[in-house]
Design a protein around this motif. Structure first.
Motif, PDB file in Angstrom:
ATOM      1  N   ASP A   1      34.529  54.021  46.996  1.00  0.00           N
ATOM      2  CA  ASP A   1      34.682  52.745  47.677  1.00  0.00           C
ATOM      3  C   ASP A   1      33.427  52.368  48.457  1.00  0.00           C
ATOM      4  O   ASP A   1      33.462  51.509  49.315  1.00  0.00           O
TER       5      ASP A   1
ATOM      6  N   THR B   1      33.315  49.334  51.437  1.00  0.00           N
ATOM      7  CA  THR B   1      33.468  47.902  51.191  1.00  0.00           C
ATOM      8  C   THR B   1      34.189  47.229  52.357  1.00  0.00           C
ATOM      9  O   THR B   1      33.926  46.064  52.670  1.00  0.00           O
TER      10      THR B   1
ATOM     11  N   ASP C   1      33.208  43.878  45.287  1.00  0.00           N
ATOM     12  CA  ASP C   1      34.030  44.792  44.494  1.00  0.00           C
ATOM     13  C   ASP C   1      33.130  45.875  43.935  1.00  0.00           C
ATOM     14  O   ASP C   1      31.962  45.620  43.610  1.00  0.00           O
TER      15      ASP C   1
ATOM     16  N   GLN D   1      37.809  41.337  36.827  1.00  0.00           N
ATOM     17  CA  GLN D   1      37.414  41.400  38.228  1.00  0.00           C
ATOM     18  C   GLN D   1      37.691  40.072  38.931  1.00  0.00           C
ATOM     19  O   GLN D   1      37.734  39.014  38.305  1.00  0.00           O
TER      20      GLN D   1
ATOM     21  N   ASP E   1      42.156  39.736  46.824  1.00  0.00           N
ATOM     22  CA  ASP E   1      41.934  40.969  46.073  1.00  0.00           C
ATOM     23  C   ASP E   1      42.593  42.102  46.847  1.00  0.00           C
ATOM     24  O   ASP E   1      42.288  42.292  48.035  1.00  0.00           O
TER      25      ASP E   1
ATOM     26  N   TRP F   1      47.493  46.957  41.788  1.00  0.00           N
ATOM     27  CA  TRP F   1      46.324  46.186  42.182  1.00  0.00           C
ATOM     28  C   TRP F   1      46.470  44.760  41.665  1.00  0.00           C
ATOM     29  O   TRP F   1      47.256  44.482  40.747  1.00  0.00           O
TER      30      TRP F   1
ATOM     31  N   ASN G   1      44.385  40.513  41.859  1.00  0.00           N
ATOM     32  CA  ASN G   1      43.444  39.560  42.438  1.00  0.00           C
ATOM     33  C   ASN G   1      43.768  38.164  41.937  1.00  0.00           C
ATOM     34  O   ASN G   1      44.383  37.994  40.880  1.00  0.00           O
TER      35      ASN G   1
END
Length: 701
Positions: free
Chosen positions: A45, A57, A65, A87, A566, A578, A580
């Motif tokens: 990360d 991040t 990302d 993404q 996100d 997950w 986005n």
């Protein structure tokens, strides 16, 4: 369904022929030692591309990302374009052999692509964008860092975003000796097979990663459209990346890759052109020295040099003309150097540096019937030079507030003269400008950050902007584009507000942005030698076969605003969710109408189960949504799938899984586009693959 059954049978035959131990997609999964596995978990990360230092991040001020090596292996993509499609905030205009990314409604030369910090975009990046994503070997990638929005201070002059590819540098911590892998990826929609061979190792002072890949991609099959002609190609690539550990504080990193695509076939816009059997290549090398010795006046020094040579040879068939085909040859050699110093003064982290680069351009065209050599798309022998100096300061104004501010001065120079068939052309000129950024991070709690950002950015005109000279496809026919030596930089003023949350199980980010772009270079009616048409016979009177003149002019002004969400949630027992979603609105301010290329609302949802049992099996579902594209300018694309001037939206579902059969042998398998939907994204010239089986395995030795 029968196609899938045939695909399964074919794939089993292919894999048995390769003797089983082969690998999926690109990056070979590693069997990690406990130490290296923990290091990977802690660093997955982290991002370097925002403030030139590894940081979570969550701690950055930007919408970012990080695509880790594990994510790349699970996705099993054919290339980087395939990987980026899932993404946040990115759409891909797909072609037969790759794709072009768009971030926040900006694409082509307004999105910077880097490899280990070295620029991939060059001075010939234009509206007809180079497919840089297909010229980067995915097998060498350790991680991909994406920064969405303006990056104006630390050396990129990017208006839309930055995609920075970080390469593998060899064996992980604690590993010794030499190892490697052999593998393959098979996809049924284009009957493609790619076979990479990879070696890596580490001694006390040296670590390295090397490999080469062979790939053969057939014509792509799509639902309803069937086999899409002119969509096949062949690819081969090789790379070597590594580090010399000179001392605990000093490191010399190196990298080289050579990618060649041959027999590339690609349909042109609106059926007016066919590019058959053309070739493209990129050689990219970089060398970086880093010293982390504390010498009082600085705490780090990094010097990076890079060299980037690109070539593209197009065999262009103009369907309406008899005296063709024409072979276009376009090349660029880019060399760059960056010196950057970091120092800590109290609680201030200062970064200051200087960078420079030079492009040398080669461009020509050759009529294979008349054996006549002519000028190419851009000026042969032109040069493009950049020089920048910058400083950035990051400090804690209080326990609750972190401030990052910076300023950059940039100077850009184009040089070149020639005598064209319509008269003399001179693009000599120099432009300079200043950019800046102010970022505020309010630490509401240890798990919650609120963010406010303001930027001023610009992108100077390059050789393609100032010297392009050739026929161009326009709505309703063909026009002739002439050079624009007086083009000025494009500008953007951008504001962002964001929220980031992270508690170890639940995490995510929400950003709202508003961009005002001015001085945008757009093709508009122009003149050459005082005439608004291409006066081929020199009589000053327009004839039927004398085309209208178009010219890049700073006539564009746009407003773009939107939001991005996100997030992820680890449920426990190896289950992770997950997702986005992003949406934006773009307005052509001068024409008072929507921007034609503004992306619609798009998003991704997924769930993954990972077992920690002996063979580490995993399974995931990934769902993608893409809204209807309603901008009226899409009618200019003349795509066969437009309905009432709109590009239809779609949703598509993929299922993927894999396991490690032994310590050395692993496999992945995916069934993509389960609903067999026909779809394409805006700007794409091919439909996405039909329902397809994607298989891969890896054998480590």
């Amino acid at each position: 369904m029968m196609r899938v059954v045939r695909s399964i049978a074919m794939s089993l035959g292919v894999f048995l022929a390769i003797a089983g131990p082969v690998w999926a997609g690109g990056v070979a999964p590693e069997t990690k030692t406990p130490a290296s596995a923990e290091l990977s978990r802690l660093s997955e990360d982290l991002i370097y591309s925002v403030d030139r230092t590894p940081e979570r991040t969550f701690d950055t001020s930007r919408a970012v990302d990080v695509i880790t090596g594990d994510s790349i292996r699970r996705a099993n993509p054919a290339n980087l374009a395939d990987l980026l499609e899932e993404q946040a905030g990115i759409i891909i205009a797909s072609s037969s052999s790759g794709g072009i990314p768009s971030i926040r409604g900006l694409a082509n030369k307004q999105v910077m692509i880097l490899v280990d910090g070295a620029k991939v975009n060059n001075a010939t990046s234009g509206n007809t964008a180079r497919e840089y994503l297909s010229l980067i070997d995915i097998n060498q990638i350790d991680r991909v860092e994406v920064v969405r929005g303006v990056v104006s201070v630390l050396g990129t002059e990017s208006l839309g975003g930055v995609i920075n590819i970080i390469t593998n540098k060899g064996a992980g911590a604690g590993d010794r000796g030499i190892g490697g892998s052999i593998g393959a990826r098979y996809a049924s929609a284009d009957s493609s097979i790619s076979v990479p061979l990879q070696f890596s190792g580490q001694t006390q002072k040296v670590r390295y990663d090397a490999g080469f890949t062979l790939g053969n991609f057939g014509n792509l099959h799509a639902p309803s459209a069937g086999e899409q002609n002119f969509s096949s190609y062949k690819a081969r690539s090789g790379y070597l990346n590594g580090q010399f550990l000179l001392s605990p504080e000093r490191t010399l990193s190196f990298g080289y890759q050579n990618v060649q695509q041959t027999d590339v076939q690609q349909p042109g816009p609106a059926g007016a052109f066919n590019n058959a059997g053309f070739r493209r290549s990129m050689q990219l090398g970089n060398l970086a020295y880093q010293d982390l010795t504390d010498r009082g006046w600085h705490d780090s020094v990094r010097v990076t040099g890079y060299w980037n040579r690109q070539w593209q040879v197009d065999n262009v068939h103009v369907l309406s003309a008899a005296a063709l085909p024409i072979v276009f040859k376009d090349g660029d050699i880019l060399a760059g150097l960056n010196l950057e110093i970091g120092s800590f003064v109290g609680n201030h982290h200062l970064i200051y540096g200087i960078d420079t680069s030079t492009d040398s351009v080669e461009s020509s065209q050759f009529n294979t019937i008349s054996s006549v050599h002519k000028r190419g798309n851009v000026m042969d022998g032109a040069r493009y030079e950049t020089l920048g100096a910058y400083v950035q300061d990051r400090f804690d104004a209080s326990k609750w507030l972190t401030v990052i501010g910076g300023v950059r001065y940039g100077r850009f120079r184009t040089t070149g003269k020639e005598i064209a068939d319509l008269g003399p052309i001179n693009i000599d000129g120099s432009k300079a400008d200043v950019t800046g950024a102010l970022n505020l991070i309010a630490h509401i709690t240890p798990r919650l950050n609120l963010i406010a950002n303001a930027f001023r950015g610009f992108r100077a005109p390059n050789v393609d902007d100032t010297s392009h000279y050739n026929f161009v496809q326009v709505p309703g026919g063909i026009a002739f584009q002439v050079p624009s030596p007086n083009a000025e930089p494009e500008h953007v003023v951008s504001y962002e507000a964001g929220l980031k949350y992270e508690d170890g199980h639940l995490g995510g980010q929400v950003f709202y942005y508003r961009n005002r772009l001015t001085n945008l270079l757009t093709l508009a009616p122009g003149t050459f030698n005082g005439l608004p048409f291409r006066d081929t016979n020199g009589d000053g009177i327009r004839q039927k076969n004398e085309y209208s003149i178009l010219q890049n002019q700073n006539a564009g002004s746009a407003s773009i605003h939107g939001y991005e969400l996100d997030g992820h949630y680890a449920l426990g027992n190896g289950i992770r969710f997950w997702g986005n979603y992003s949406d934006g609105v773009g307005t052509d301010v001068r024409a008072n109408k929507p921007l034609s290329a503004q992306p619609p609302g798009l998003g991704n949802l997924g769930v993954r189960w990972t077992s920690h049992q002996t063979h580490s099996p995993w399974l995931e579902l990934a769902w993608r949504y893409y809204g209807t594209q309603e901008s009226p300018g899409l009618a200019d694309l003349k795509s066969v799938d437009l309905r009432n001037g709109k590009l239809p939206g779609f949703s598509v579902l993929h299922i993927r899984g894999g396991a490690a059969v032994t310590d050395r042998f692993s496999f992945t398998a995916g069934l993509e586009n389960l609903g067999n939907k026909q779809y394409r994204e805006v700007g794409s010239i091919v439909f996405a693959p039909s329902r397809q089986l994607v298989l891969g395995t890896q054998f480590r030795f």
